[in-house]
Design a protein around this motif. Structure first.
Motif, PDB file in Angstrom:
ATOM      1  N   ASN A 118      60.849  14.090  59.185  1.00 58.51           N
ATOM      2  CA  ASN A 118      59.783  14.035  58.195  1.00 58.51           C
ATOM      3  C   ASN A 118      59.554  15.381  57.514  1.00 58.51           C
ATOM      4  OD1 ASN A 118      58.698  11.229  58.277  1.00 58.51           O
ATOM      5  ND2 ASN A 118      58.454  11.714  60.445  1.00 58.51           N
ATOM      6  N   ASN A 119      60.617  16.214  57.446  1.00 55.04           N
ATOM      7  CA  ASN A 119      60.492  17.416  56.632  1.00 55.04           C
ATOM      8  C   ASN A 119      60.568  17.027  55.166  1.00 55.04           C
ATOM      9  OD1 ASN A 119      63.284  17.207  55.896  1.00 55.04           O
ATOM     10  ND2 ASN A 119      63.842  18.299  57.776  1.00 55.04           N
TER      11      ASN A 119
ATOM     12  N   HIS B 248      51.794  20.079  53.654  1.00 57.78           N
ATOM     13  CA  HIS B 248      52.771  19.619  54.640  1.00 57.78           C
ATOM     14  C   HIS B 248      52.793  20.627  55.790  1.00 57.78           C
ATOM     15  CE1 HIS B 248      55.775  16.630  55.513  1.00 57.78           C
ATOM     16  NE2 HIS B 248      56.617  17.571  55.915  1.00 57.78           N
ATOM     17  N   ASN B 249      52.447  20.160  56.993  1.00 56.96           N
ATOM     18  CA  ASN B 249      52.241  21.030  58.156  1.00 56.96           C
ATOM     19  C   ASN B 249      51.071  21.974  57.876  1.00 56.96           C
ATOM     20  OD1 ASN B 249      52.509  22.176  60.669  1.00 56.96           O
ATOM     21  ND2 ASN B 249      54.291  23.428  60.138  1.00 56.96           N
TER      22      ASN B 249
ATOM     23  N   ASP C 105      51.110  24.907  48.851  1.00 55.42           N
ATOM     24  CA  ASP C 105      52.173  25.441  49.711  1.00 55.42           C
ATOM     25  C   ASP C 105      52.148  26.963  49.635  1.00 55.42           C
ATOM     26  OD1 ASP C 105      54.529  24.893  51.447  1.00 55.42           O
ATOM     27  OD2 ASP C 105      55.574  26.017  49.900  1.00 55.42           O
TER      28      ASP C 105
ATOM     29  N   PHE D 181      49.992  25.480  59.563  1.00 58.06           N
ATOM     30  CA  PHE D 181      50.702  26.718  59.220  1.00 58.06           C
ATOM     31  C   PHE D 181      50.048  27.397  58.025  1.00 58.06           C
ATOM     32  CE2 PHE D 181      53.886  29.022  56.761  1.00 58.06           C
ATOM     33  CZ  PHE D 181      54.497  29.810  57.727  1.00 58.06           C
ATOM     34  N   ASP D 182      49.920  26.689  56.913  1.00 60.56           N
ATOM     35  CA  ASP D 182      49.395  27.301  55.689  1.00 60.56           C
ATOM     36  C   ASP D 182      47.918  27.667  55.829  1.00 60.56           C
ATOM     37  OD1 ASP D 182      51.690  26.701  53.472  1.00 60.56           O
ATOM     38  OD2 ASP D 182      51.544  25.060  54.893  1.00 60.56           O
TER      39      ASP D 182
ATOM     40  N   ARG E 288      54.560  11.204  59.818  1.00 60.34           N
ATOM     41  CA  ARG E 288      54.900  10.807  61.187  1.00 60.34           C
ATOM     42  C   ARG E 288      54.246   9.487  61.568  1.00 60.34           C
ATOM     43  NH1 ARG E 288      54.298  16.860  63.895  1.00 60.34           N
ATOM     44  NH2 ARG E 288      56.468  17.536  63.497  1.00 60.34           N
TER      45      ARG E 288
ATOM     46  N   ASP F 289      47.010  16.502  56.103  1.00 58.54           N
ATOM     47  CA  ASP F 289      48.313  16.989  56.553  1.00 58.54           C
ATOM     48  C   ASP F 289      49.348  15.903  56.304  1.00 58.54           C
ATOM     49  OD1 ASP F 289      50.546  18.019  57.786  1.00 58.54           O
ATOM     50  OD2 ASP F 289      49.513  18.630  59.614  1.00 58.54           O
TER      51      ASP F 289
ATOM     52  N   LEU G  92      52.474  15.998  56.882  1.00 56.51           N
ATOM     53  CA  LEU G  92      53.420  15.871  57.986  1.00 56.51           C
ATOM     54  C   LEU G  92      52.899  14.845  58.988  1.00 56.51           C
ATOM     55  CD1 LEU G  92      55.972  16.685  59.480  1.00 56.51           C
ATOM     56  CD2 LEU G  92      54.706  18.612  60.477  1.00 56.51           C
ATOM     57  N   LYS G  93      51.619  14.915  59.324  1.00 54.76           N
ATOM     58  CA  LYS G  93      51.020  13.924  60.219  1.00 54.76           C
ATOM     59  C   LYS G  93      51.059  12.538  59.588  1.00 54.76           C
ATOM     60  CE  LYS G  93      46.811  12.821  62.803  1.00 54.76           C
ATOM     61  NZ  LYS G  93      46.851  11.393  62.394  1.00 54.76           N
TER      62      LYS G  93
END
Length: 234
Positions: free
Chosen positions: A136-137, A91-92, A9, A95-96, A128, A122, A124-125
């Protein structure tokens, strides 16, 4: 063969690296074959620019806090060597990874994009796919998987990586216990030739009690209820 994963992160000065925003904190948690090793990575970074007020409201990190921290170019090679060859769990991830690639591209000489030397998962994917139509945060996933994150009043790269590691393991079936010393010994033995074990007498077979079998089934039920997969259950 050991599978090395890095739960990663970052915290940043703002949302978009194309607007000149930079990384100010990196936190990583290492897993080998889904087991925590303690070989984690954490660093604060002087971004050489102002942090947006909206970002400070999220992570609480100010320019004054970072004024004596190293610049990214000072930590880049060590960070590169730490993550090189691992599978990154983020996670996501866009972005990172976008920020890391941006930082690497600013270096002289440049370092290659992350995807050229790391696998990327990922979460987050993944979340989902497992829980379509739901929040899903990271906070929502902690509630869903009964993970205590009450100490998380602000975002922090290492803290969020530690929480995400727990979430990821539950989403994908739980943590596997691994005796690394025994595996290393086995690997060395493989190189030296076959190991011959002399046994005397009959092997003692210890069967699980009815209470242990019930507890085991209850654990499998919990894993499946939380969205994990139990490949060993028919």
């Amino acid at each position: 063969m050991l599978k090395r994963q890095i739960i990663l992160d970052t915290e940043t000065t703002g949302i978009n690296p194309k607007d000149g925003h930079r990384i100010i904190e990196i936190g990583c948690v290492e897993l080998l074959n889904r087991r925590f090793t303690g070989n984690n990575y954490h660093v604060y970074i002087n971004p050489e620019r102002e942090i947006e007020a909206e970002a400070i409201a999220v992570h609480g990190i100010t320019n004054q806090r970072l004024q004596h921290e190293p610049k990214f170019r000072d930590i880049a090679q060590g960070f590169f060597e730490y993550i090189k060859g691992a599978e990154l769990v983020i996670h996501n991830a866009a972005f990172d990874v976008g920020f890391i690639d941006h930082e690497f591209a600013l270096l002289q000489p440049k370092l290659p994009p992350v995807a050229e030397y790391c696998g990327i998962v990922d979460t987050l994917k993944l979340a989902r796919d497992l829980h379509p139509g739901q929040k899903n945060n990271l906070d929502a996933l902690c509630r869903r998987y009964d993970i205590n994150n009450s100490h998380r009043t602000l975002h922090g790269a290492l803290l969020d990586a530690e929480i995400l590691a727990d979430v990821y393991l539950l989403m994908t079936g739980g943590q596997v216990s691994l005796n690394l010393a025994a595996e290393d010994a086995n690997n060395q033995q493989d190189q030296q030739g076959p190991l011959v074990i002399q046994r005397s007498g009959k092997l003692k077979v210890i069967k699980a009690s009815s209470q242990e079998l019930t507890a085991h089934q209850s654990r499998l039920d919990l894993v499946q209820k939380k969205g994990g997969s139990c490949l060993w259950r028919d």
